[in-house]
Motif scaffolding. Structure first.
Motif, PDB file in Angstrom:
ATOM      1  N   PHE A 253       5.053   4.518   5.373  1.00  0.00           N
ATOM      2  CA  PHE A 253       3.873   4.187   5.709  1.00  0.00           C
ATOM      3  C   PHE A 253       3.500   6.009   6.215  1.00  0.00           C
ATOM      4  O   PHE A 253       4.146   6.814   6.523  1.00  0.00           O
ATOM      5  CB  PHE A 253       3.240   3.725   6.844  1.00  0.00           C
ATOM      6  N   LEU A 254       2.172   6.011   5.039  1.00  0.00           N
ATOM      7  CA  LEU A 254       1.249   7.612   5.375  1.00  0.00           C
ATOM      8  C   LEU A 254       0.937   7.768   6.680  1.00  0.00           C
ATOM      9  O   LEU A 254      -0.087   7.278   7.510  1.00  0.00           O
ATOM     10  CB  LEU A 254      -0.011   7.846   4.649  1.00  0.00           C
ATOM     11  N   ASN A 394       8.915  15.150  13.993  1.00  0.00           N
ATOM     12  CA  ASN A 394       9.024  14.333  13.366  1.00  0.00           C
ATOM     13  C   ASN A 394       6.565  14.233  13.802  1.00  0.00           C
ATOM     14  O   ASN A 394       6.354  13.609  15.001  1.00  0.00           O
ATOM     15  CB  ASN A 394       8.723  13.391  15.069  1.00  0.00           C
ATOM     16  N   PRO A 395       6.417  13.548  12.757  1.00  0.00           N
ATOM     17  CA  PRO A 395       5.217  13.467  13.431  1.00  0.00           C
ATOM     18  C   PRO A 395       4.126  12.721  14.057  1.00  0.00           C
ATOM     19  O   PRO A 395       2.864  13.160  14.399  1.00  0.00           O
ATOM     20  CB  PRO A 395       4.071  12.800  12.012  1.00  0.00           C
ATOM     21  N   ILE A 396       4.467  11.744  14.184  1.00  0.00           N
ATOM     22  CA  ILE A 396       3.752  10.684  15.925  1.00  0.00           C
ATOM     23  C   ILE A 396       4.328  12.076  17.001  1.00  0.00           C
ATOM     24  O   ILE A 396       2.992  11.799  17.690  1.00  0.00           O
ATOM     25  CB  ILE A 396       5.083   9.686  16.046  1.00  0.00           C
ATOM     26  N   ASN A 440       8.226   4.107   8.402  1.00  0.00           N
ATOM     27  CA  ASN A 440       8.968   5.074   7.769  1.00  0.00           C
ATOM     28  C   ASN A 440       7.540   5.954   7.800  1.00  0.00           C
ATOM     29  O   ASN A 440       7.536   5.788   6.451  1.00  0.00           O
ATOM     30  CB  ASN A 440      10.301   4.838   6.880  1.00  0.00           C
ATOM     31  N   ILE A 441       7.691   6.661   9.021  1.00  0.00           N
ATOM     32  CA  ILE A 441       6.473   7.814   8.134  1.00  0.00           C
ATOM     33  C   ILE A 441       6.524   8.591   6.814  1.00  0.00           C
ATOM     34  O   ILE A 441       7.694   8.976   7.851  1.00  0.00           O
ATOM     35  CB  ILE A 441       5.824   7.968   9.703  1.00  0.00           C
ATOM     36  N   ALA A 476      -4.399  -0.598   4.967  1.00  0.00           N
ATOM     37  CA  ALA A 476      -3.869   0.321   4.762  1.00  0.00           C
ATOM     38  C   ALA A 476      -3.757  -0.247   3.137  1.00  0.00           C
ATOM     39  O   ALA A 476      -3.889   1.184   2.323  1.00  0.00           O
ATOM     40  CB  ALA A 476      -2.553   0.858   5.248  1.00  0.00           C
ATOM     41  N   LEU A 477      -3.275  -1.198   2.886  1.00  0.00           N
ATOM     42  CA  LEU A 477      -3.400  -2.172   1.426  1.00  0.00           C
ATOM     43  C   LEU A 477      -4.655  -1.425   0.724  1.00  0.00           C
ATOM     44  O   LEU A 477      -4.720  -1.703   0.001  1.00  0.00           O
ATOM     45  CB  LEU A 477      -2.682  -3.070   1.557  1.00  0.00           C
TER      46      LEU A 477
END
Length: 665
Positions: A253-254, A394-396, A440-441, A476-477
């Motif tokens: 996932f982005l 970690n971006p989160i 999985n960012i 998102a898709l």
């Protein structure tokens, strides 16, 4: 020449005789009354038997639910029998018996017509009184149950329920380039039908490279029914969410798809007037700092921003606000420190005093003022913590830091109150802790890398996450697919089993804003997705729980047994192609039987879906109680042997000896 002419005339005469005999055998009666689409046919007195014989074969005679044709000049009109009745002939005459005075009447409705050898749905003509009605021969019967042109690729679903010799094959183009609804009560065969449809498609297309390249299928599996090795197909990717920390069980996932105002607002249940504007400001701050090119520039800009607001914080006059801000500062700095400094706190070497209306901050070196701030700050523990601080990779976690920083800035600038904003920060922090176990960012968001068929197993997730994940992933898709569809001829099919879980119009566990966003998201897909090659397949036990807008926008329906009146009413309102007779049969359909209706079906039909091999069936079978209570045959044989009974040996017990023998056993 005369010889050939004679032979031709003889052949023509014989063909006329054959046609005449066929018409006399297949004739049912004549049109008695016409009332719009509703036609009444008077049945000939000699055609009341259950079967007729033609060329040595038994052909089922006309009855409720069967089809017939009415000849009107050069037109052959097709009608379906909805009911029948008897009427007394009151013309005074002599009858051989009382039964001869009764007329059998069929009430039928025109549903289509034959033209140039093909069947067409719709009313082009209505018959005239006196027009003759006939049974259909096998060729005509198969033509009205043919849901594909001869040159089209088809899949096989099963057989006509009324005649198991008529196979039902459906055009791939017509079925899968549409939104599909599969409805039915639990145990009616709904999950099996979904598996059958896609198993047939995947098996037929598995050897075509263009299918693997241009088609995408994602299945949201709420109960783990399609996550076995061979269900749907064997060459699929399965994401067992929440089962373990393995990267293969996390959806790529982005971060940009997650950090959106609408997504974060729904995740946090943010209010429109105060909390959503705060999230918008936090995203703006995050993007402005992250836009710097190098990581070192980002680190430097972040620390400079914190330093500026630390000074403003220490010089505040509100002690309570200052304590709140310093608590937030503690959370920020501790999240980016090494283990050696994890036990530190910005409050270690300062104290906050209230002296009447004046707030004072004191350390071992004295009180802080605007004149001595720089020197005072350099000796504080928070300064050394800030120097050692690094934004996490970690971006989160990184975004949560920016969220707290935005709150500090708003409190200092009096743009927000802590009591109003802190709850939304806390909720986001709690939900974001679950994200690393699900997503999985990273820079790669291709969940179809290994296979173009993906099953997302939601079985082990909490209820709130089961509703949330399909929504986030689907949107998102859809967004990503719209961009690709402009350049490539790509196809996306989103399959949602137990769709009432995420498309329900009534829920007491969520706010109106969350429900509206959830429904609007899927309503947009179902209304606009066709333009971009995005289609939905929905399966549900309770169609009445699903948004009426969504149900009515579906193109094709496979409807299994439904017994609830609300569900049946929903189908009646939403499905314009279903007739009264089909609706009345819904509560009594056997397992595996369903009504096929919609754009693909020129008329509603009842078909018996073919059973899949056991290993390809979804894990939705009803448990066999006796198997778990009594045990298998081997256990039974051992139990019987202990009682002196030899397996496979038949014996009889005299009535006089029964009680005594049973006591011995």
């Amino acid at each position: 020449m005369r010889l050939y002419l004679n032979e031709f005339l003889e052949l023509s005469i014989s063909m006329e005789i054959i046609d005449y005999l066929k018409d006399s055998i297949f004739r049912i009666g004549e049109v008695y009354a016409v009332n719009g689409r509703e036609i009444i046919i008077k049945v000939d007195s000699n055609k009341n038997l259950p079967h007729v014989i033609y060329k040595g074969r038994l052909i089922k005679n006309v009855s409720v639910g069967s089809f017939l044709k009415i000849k009107k000049g050069f037109y052959n009109l097709v009608a379906k029998v909805e009911s029948e009745t008897l009427k007394e002939n009151r013309i005074e005459t002599e009858y051989h018996s009382k039964q001869d005075s009764l007329i059998r009447l069929l009430i039928v409705k025109i549903i289509g017509y034959f033209e140039k050898g093909s069947y067409h749905k719709g009313v082009k003509e209505v018959p005239l009184i006196g027009n003759i009605a006939y049974l259909m021969d096998n060729d005509e019967f198969e033509r009205i149950h043919r849901f594909a042109d001869p040159e089209e690729e088809t899949i096989y679903l099963g057989n006509l329920m009324l005649d198991e010799n008529v196979p039902i094959r459906i055009s791939i183009d017509r079925l899968f380039a549409s939104h599909i609804g599969i409805f039915g009560n639990t145990g009616s065969g709904k999950s099996h039908t979904l598996a059958k449809i896609y198993n047939e498609l995947f098996d037929k297309m598995k050897n075509f490279n263009n299918f693997k390249r241009n088609a995408r299928f994602v299945v949201f599996d709420f109960n783990g029914e399609y996550s076995s090795t061979d269900a749907l197909c064997s060459s699929k990717t399965i994401y067992n969410l929440g089962s373990d920390s393995n990267e293969s069980n996390k959806i790529p996932f982005l971060i940009g798809d997650l950090l959106r105002l609408d997504t974060l607002s729904i995740l946090s249940d943010a209010t429109e007037k105060t909390q959503q504007p705060f999230i918008k400001r936090a995203l703006k701050l995050y993007n402005s700092i992250k836009n710097h090119e190098s990581p070192e520039e980002i680190q430097s800009h972040f620390k400079n921003t914190i330093s500026k607001y630390i000074k403003d914080t220490l010089l505040l006059k509100d002690a309570q606000k200052e304590r709140n801000i310093l608590d937030l500062l503690d959370q920020i700095l501790l999240s980016g420190l090494n283990r050696e400094l994890q036990d530190s706190s910005v409050m270690d070497d300062i104290e906050i005093y209230n002296n009447g209306s004046i707030k004072l901050i004191r350390s071992k070196d004295g009180f802080v003022t605007s004149d001595n701030y720089e020197e005072f700050f350099c000796r504080l523990k928070m300064k050394s913590m800030l120097d050692s601080f690094r934004l996490p990779e970690n971006p989160i976690q990184e975004f949560l830091i920016f969220l707290n920083l935005r709150l500090i800035i708003d409190l200092v600038q009096n743009k927000a109150q802590n009591d109003h904003i802190h709850p939304v920060v806390r909720r986001l922090d709690s939900l974001m802790n679950d994200v690393p176990n699900i997503f999985n960012i990273g820079e790669d968001n291709d969940m179809f890398k290994k296979s173009n068929i993906v099953v997302v197993n939601l079985n082990e997730l909490k209820t709130d996450l089961k509703k949330l994940i399909p929504l986030i992933v689907s949107m998102a898709l859809y967004r990503g697919h719209k961009l690709k569809a402009k350049k490539n001829n790509v196809y996306l099919n989103i399959i949602v089993d137990e769709a009432h879980n995420i498309l329900s119009t009534e829920s007491k566990r969520e706010t109106e804003s969350w429900k509206d966003y959830r429904l609007e998201t899927f309503e947009e897909i179902i209304k606009e997705g066709r333009k971009f090659g995005v289609f939905l397949t929905l399966a549900s036990q309770r169609p009445s729980d699903i948004s009426a807008t969504i149900v009515s926008q579906l193109h094709n329906y496979l409807i299994h047994r439904l017994v609830n009146n609300k569900d049946i009413e929903m189908i009646e309102k939403a499905v314009s192609y279903i007739d009264k007779l089909s609706l009345e049969s819904l509560p009594i359909l056997p397992v595996g039987a369903c009504i096929l209706s919609g754009l693909i079906a020129d008329l509603p039909i009842v078909l018996q879906v073919e059973e899949l091999p056991m290993k390809q069936q979804p894990k939705s079978q009803t448990i066999k109680l006796t198997s778990s209570w009594i045990g298998d045959s081997k256990e039974q044989d051992e139990s019987r042997a202990n009682c002196g009974i030899v397996p496979g040996f038949e014996f009889e017990i005299d009535d006089a000896d029964k009680d005594e023998r049973y006591e011995d056993l």
